[in-house]
Design an enzyme around this catalytic site. Structure first.
Site, PDB file in Angstrom:
ATOM      1  N   LYS A 210       0.844  -1.193   0.000  1.00 37.87           N
ATOM      2  CA  LYS A 210       0.000   0.000   0.000  1.00 37.87           C
ATOM      3  C   LYS A 210       0.880   1.244   0.000  1.00 37.87           C
ATOM      4  O   LYS A 210       1.514   1.572   0.996  1.00 37.87           O
ATOM      5  CB  LYS A 210      -0.938   0.050   1.206  1.00 37.87           C
ATOM      6  N   ALA A 212       1.676   5.406  -0.128  1.00 31.92           N
ATOM      7  CA  ALA A 212       1.062   6.540   0.567  1.00 31.92           C
ATOM      8  C   ALA A 212       0.081   7.251  -0.358  1.00 31.92           C
ATOM      9  O   ALA A 212       0.265   7.277  -1.577  1.00 31.92           O
ATOM     10  CB  ALA A 212       2.138   7.509   1.039  1.00 31.92           C
ATOM     11  N   GLU A 284       9.707   0.790  10.694  1.00 29.98           N
ATOM     12  CA  GLU A 284      10.750   1.805  10.517  1.00 29.98           C
ATOM     13  C   GLU A 284      10.050   3.144  10.685  1.00 29.98           C
ATOM     14  O   GLU A 284       9.244   3.532   9.847  1.00 29.98           O
ATOM     15  CB  GLU A 284      11.394   1.657   9.135  1.00 29.98           C
ATOM     16  N   CYS A 318      13.607  10.329   7.007  1.00 29.26           N
ATOM     17  CA  CYS A 318      13.498   9.915   8.412  1.00 29.26           C
ATOM     18  C   CYS A 318      14.833  10.037   9.134  1.00 29.26           C
ATOM     19  O   CYS A 318      14.867  10.241  10.342  1.00 29.26           O
ATOM     20  CB  CYS A 318      12.964   8.497   8.507  1.00 29.26           C
ATOM     21  N   GLU A 415       9.851  15.199  15.658  1.00 24.61           N
ATOM     22  CA  GLU A 415      10.284  15.054  14.273  1.00 24.61           C
ATOM     23  C   GLU A 415       9.631  16.154  13.446  1.00 24.61           C
ATOM     24  O   GLU A 415       8.431  16.365  13.535  1.00 24.61           O
ATOM     25  CB  GLU A 415       9.862  13.680  13.732  1.00 24.61           C
TER      26      GLU A 415
HETATM   27  P1  NAI Z   1       1.641   8.102   8.272  1.00 25.40           P
HETATM   28  O1  NAI Z   1       2.378   7.228   9.222  1.00 25.40           O
HETATM   29  O2  NAI Z   1       0.219   8.433   8.545  1.00 25.40           O
HETATM   30  O3  NAI Z   1       1.670   7.422   6.812  1.00 25.40           O
HETATM   31  C1  NAI Z   1       2.530   6.391   6.396  1.00 25.40           C
HETATM   32  C2  NAI Z   1       1.730   5.301   5.702  1.00 25.40           C
HETATM   33  O4  NAI Z   1       0.860   4.669   6.636  1.00 25.40           O
HETATM   34  C3  NAI Z   1       0.825   5.789   4.578  1.00 25.40           C
HETATM   35  O5  NAI Z   1       0.822   4.829   3.544  1.00 25.40           O
HETATM   36  C4  NAI Z   1      -0.534   5.865   5.250  1.00 25.40           C
HETATM   37  O6  NAI Z   1      -1.618   5.767   4.357  1.00 25.40           O
HETATM   38  C5  NAI Z   1      -0.477   4.657   6.151  1.00 25.40           C
HETATM   39  N1  NAI Z   1      -1.381   4.682   7.307  1.00 25.40           N
HETATM   40  C6  NAI Z   1      -1.911   5.759   7.950  1.00 25.40           C
HETATM   41  N2  NAI Z   1      -2.671   5.366   8.987  1.00 25.40           N
HETATM   42  C7  NAI Z   1      -2.625   4.013   9.011  1.00 25.40           C
HETATM   43  C8  NAI Z   1      -3.212   3.015   9.855  1.00 25.40           C
HETATM   44  N3  NAI Z   1      -3.969   3.339  10.894  1.00 25.40           N
HETATM   45  N4  NAI Z   1      -2.934   1.721   9.601  1.00 25.40           N
HETATM   46  C9  NAI Z   1      -2.152   1.368   8.576  1.00 25.40           C
HETATM   47  N5  NAI Z   1      -1.584   2.265   7.732  1.00 25.40           N
HETATM   48  C10 NAI Z   1      -1.817   3.567   7.942  1.00 25.40           C
HETATM   49  O7  NAI Z   1       2.493   9.403   8.081  1.00 25.40           O
HETATM   50  P2  NAI Z   1       1.978  10.872   7.606  1.00 25.40           P
HETATM   51  O8  NAI Z   1       0.703  11.231   8.303  1.00 25.40           O
HETATM   52  O9  NAI Z   1       1.975  10.882   6.141  1.00 25.40           O
HETATM   53  O10 NAI Z   1       3.160  11.775   8.164  1.00 25.40           O
HETATM   54  C11 NAI Z   1       3.119  12.218   9.513  1.00 25.40           C
HETATM   55  C12 NAI Z   1       4.504  12.313  10.084  1.00 25.40           C
HETATM   56  O11 NAI Z   1       5.104  11.021  10.128  1.00 25.40           O
HETATM   57  C13 NAI Z   1       5.470  13.138   9.265  1.00 25.40           C
HETATM   58  O12 NAI Z   1       5.341  14.492   9.559  1.00 25.40           O
HETATM   59  C14 NAI Z   1       6.792  12.576   9.701  1.00 25.40           C
HETATM   60  O13 NAI Z   1       7.184  13.182  10.908  1.00 25.40           O
HETATM   61  C15 NAI Z   1       6.493  11.118   9.947  1.00 25.40           C
HETATM   62  N6  NAI Z   1       6.867  10.268   8.808  1.00 25.40           N
HETATM   63  C16 NAI Z   1       7.963   9.479   8.938  1.00 25.40           C
HETATM   64  C17 NAI Z   1       8.387   8.709   7.870  1.00 25.40           C
HETATM   65  C18 NAI Z   1       9.587   7.850   7.950  1.00 25.40           C
HETATM   66  O14 NAI Z   1      10.172   7.543   6.911  1.00 25.40           O
HETATM   67  N7  NAI Z   1       9.988   7.392   9.094  1.00 25.40           N
HETATM   68  C19 NAI Z   1       7.698   8.748   6.570  1.00 25.40           C
HETATM   69  C20 NAI Z   1       6.510   9.569   6.559  1.00 25.40           C
HETATM   70  C21 NAI Z   1       6.143  10.307   7.653  1.00 25.40           C
END
Ligand code: NAI
Ligand code: MG
Length: 505
Positions: A210, A212, A284, A318, A415
């Site tokens: 899945k 983003a 991660e 990240c 972050e």
């Molecule tokens: P997110 O964690 O919501 O999104 C990442 C993925 O998880 C997306 O594919 C999203 O659709 C999916 N997702 C969202 N809710 C879910 C759930 N309940 N169950 C399963 N999958 C789910 O991240 P978001 O909202 O895009 O970004 C928020 C913050 O997260 C950013 O500001 C950043 O600080 C951090 N982040 C960290 C990343 C990393 O590489 N460690 C990557 C993206 C965001």
């Protein structure tokens, strides 16, 4: 893209971006660059369907959502919204492919498919890079010169492992895990897909991926590449949608393993949802990486590494080095060098080859960056920004350095995932390590010093999964990547990454 954005050479934050503050300093760019637009023109499809059982299929609900170009806020494409019924179909297709074909295939045969996929990615690298920059906002020089070569390298590397797994884990016979659910973020859309898909396939697993919701386009082009490589139907399935689609996938009883990269918040939800089930899990999550510059460091090299590590790719990394600890004796020199260098960074059209900082991925991310920077200023930090006229449409944030930050400031703890560097100082090496470790995260760190012995002494005490010394953000598929503490667990890359896609018991 308006012409104005292409020529944008940087310089003056709009007052709407940052509240006026006496503590804000502005300074100007030294020169203007002529536009250098990317020559490969690719138009995304008007609509993308789901990829299930080797075919592109419409979502059962008939619903679609739009994906924008964050550089101009215009819709690029409509993306199918997968709901429970589509997730069920994708997991069933993955199970059938696992039971009937992929789980039984020899490693040697699986390797051939992976090599083929890697070669097709190389052939199409330029158009994939353009699509990645259009949909996600990252500069073309990042997507073209970093993301895509790494994507191909991950498939090549894991292709090589497919027929050698019996030698990877001494005295053990690795077996595949089964059906893997893989949920990835928007900062490296295709690269995160490659990090997850390549090792899973090499080890004999089948997949439901899945992407983003803001960056699904390149995953659907990867699906076409999988078809072209004649990967058996159902070995990789791709469902698009937001958090609800991800949740349906995580909670599906037919899934044997979940690999997630994204926010710590969602990582915790997934950990809770899988507790007590037999599902294998790798997370991660976020980071708050620290750079430590000792007073004997090669300062120009250090500043260049720090700039690249936080400003390129808009800080949407990240392992972005968002905290900088400078030894007091070189503090003034380092600040001057940082200030000079950020005034030469170019913010603007992601498809311009000169651009260093592209568009922020989404409005939500831009709002988060603004609010954390506002908090940093309100808490007493001094904001250094070049004066730049940011394009009127799209999501933009000028490169920012905040000095006078202390450990308790939100900006030093949370972050930020944006082009913002917080600067702190230290006196002794022990103090530097203690303060660098003072965060809930532990993904990566950078150490800058002339002395090899100091490097080893420092890195042995840093609680971070990856530490770079006198360089930063260097990646290779052979090298494991992953975090400590709230940055998650499990490793990706190298032999350690393979371990999370096999059963050894
Ligand atoms: P997110 O964690 O919501 O999104 C990442 C993925 O998880 C997306 O594919 C999203 O659709 C999916 N997702 C969202 N809710 C879910 C759930 N309940 N169950 C399963 N999958 C789910 O991240 P978001 O909202 O895009 O970004 C928020 C913050 O997260 C950013 O500001 C950043 O600080 C951090 N982040 C960290 C990343 C990393 O590489 N460690 C990557 C993206 C965001
Ligand atoms: Mg988009």
């Amino acid at each position: 893209m308006p012409r104005k954005a292409k020529t944008l050479a940087v310089v003056a934050h709009s007052p709407a971006v940052i509240p006026a503050s006496k503590r804000t300093l502005s300074f100007g760019a030294k020169w203007q660059y002529a536009p250098a637009p990317e020559s490969v023109v690719v138009k995304p499809d008007a609509r993308y369907e789901l990829f299930i059982g080797g075919k592109f299929v419409k979502p059962k609900s008939g619903q679609y959502f739009s994906t924008l170009n964050p550089a101009n806020e215009k819709q690029l494409s409509e993306i199918a919204l997968a709901e429970q019924a589509d997730v069920n179909a994708a997991v069933s297709a993955a199970r059938r492919a696992y039971d009937n074909v992929w789980g039984k295939m020899s490693g040697r045969e699986r390797g051939k498919y992976l090599f083929r996929i890697a070669r097709i990615i190389q052939e199409k690298a330029r158009e994939l890079a353009v699509l990645e920059s259009l949909d996600g906002g990252k500069p073309i020089k990042e997507s073209r010169d970093f993301d895509l070569p790494q994507v191909a390298a991950h498939f090549f590397y894991h292709a090589g492992w497919a027929d050698k797994l019996d030698y990877a884990f001494s005295g053990k016979m690795p077996r595949p895990v089964g059906v893997c659910a893989q949920i990835i973020p928007w900062n490296f859309p295709l690269l995160m897909a490659a990090w997850k898909i390549a090792p899973a396939l090499a080890c004999g697993n089948t997949i439901v991926l899945k992407p983003a919701e803001t960056t699904s386009i390149t995953a659907m082009h990867l699906a076409r590449i999988l078809q072209e490589a004649e990967l058996p139907d159902g070995v990789v399935n791709i469902v698009t949608g937001a958090g609800e689609t991800g949740r349906a996938l995580v909670e599906h009883a037919g899934v044997d393993k979940i690999a997630f990269t994204g926010s710590t918040e969602v990582g915790k939800l997934i950990a809770k949802a899988t507790a007590g089930t037999n599902k294998k899990l790798a997370l991660e999550l976020g980071g708050k990486a620290a750079h430590i510059i000792f007073d004997d460091a090669p300062l120009d090299q250090a500043v260049e590494g720090i700039i690249g590590g936080i400003f390129f790719n808009q800080g949407h990394v990240c392992c972005a080095g968002s905290r900088l600890f400078v030894q007091e004796g070189v503090y003034r020199t380092v600040i001057k060098k940082l200030r000079d260098r950020i005034s030469t960074l170019r913010v603007g059209d992601p498809l311009d080859k000169n651009t260093d900082i592209g568009a922020i991925n989404s409005r939500a991310q831009l709002d988060k960056i603004r609010s954390l920077v506002d908090a940093g200023v309100a808490e007493g930090g001094e904001l250094l920004q070049p004066r730049c006229t940011l394009p009127e449409r799209g999501y933009w944030f000028a490169p920012s350095v905040i000095t006078g930050v202390t450990a308790s400031h939100r900006i030093a703890q949370e972050e930020i995932f944006g082009p913002v560097l917080s600067v702190l100082t230290f006196r002794t090496p022990d103090e530097a390590v203690e303060r660098a470790n003072n965060t809930p995260y532990g993904l990566s760190a950078g150490v800058w010093t002339d002395k090899g012995s100091k490097i080893f002494k420092t890195i042995s005490k840093l609680r971070a999964g990856v530490v770079w010394a006198n360089t930063y953000n260097k990646f290779d598929p052979t090298s494991p990547f992953g975090g400590y503490k709230e940055s998650g667990f499990g490793r990706e890359g190298g032999i350690h990454g393979l371990a999370s896609y096999v059963r050894l018991d």
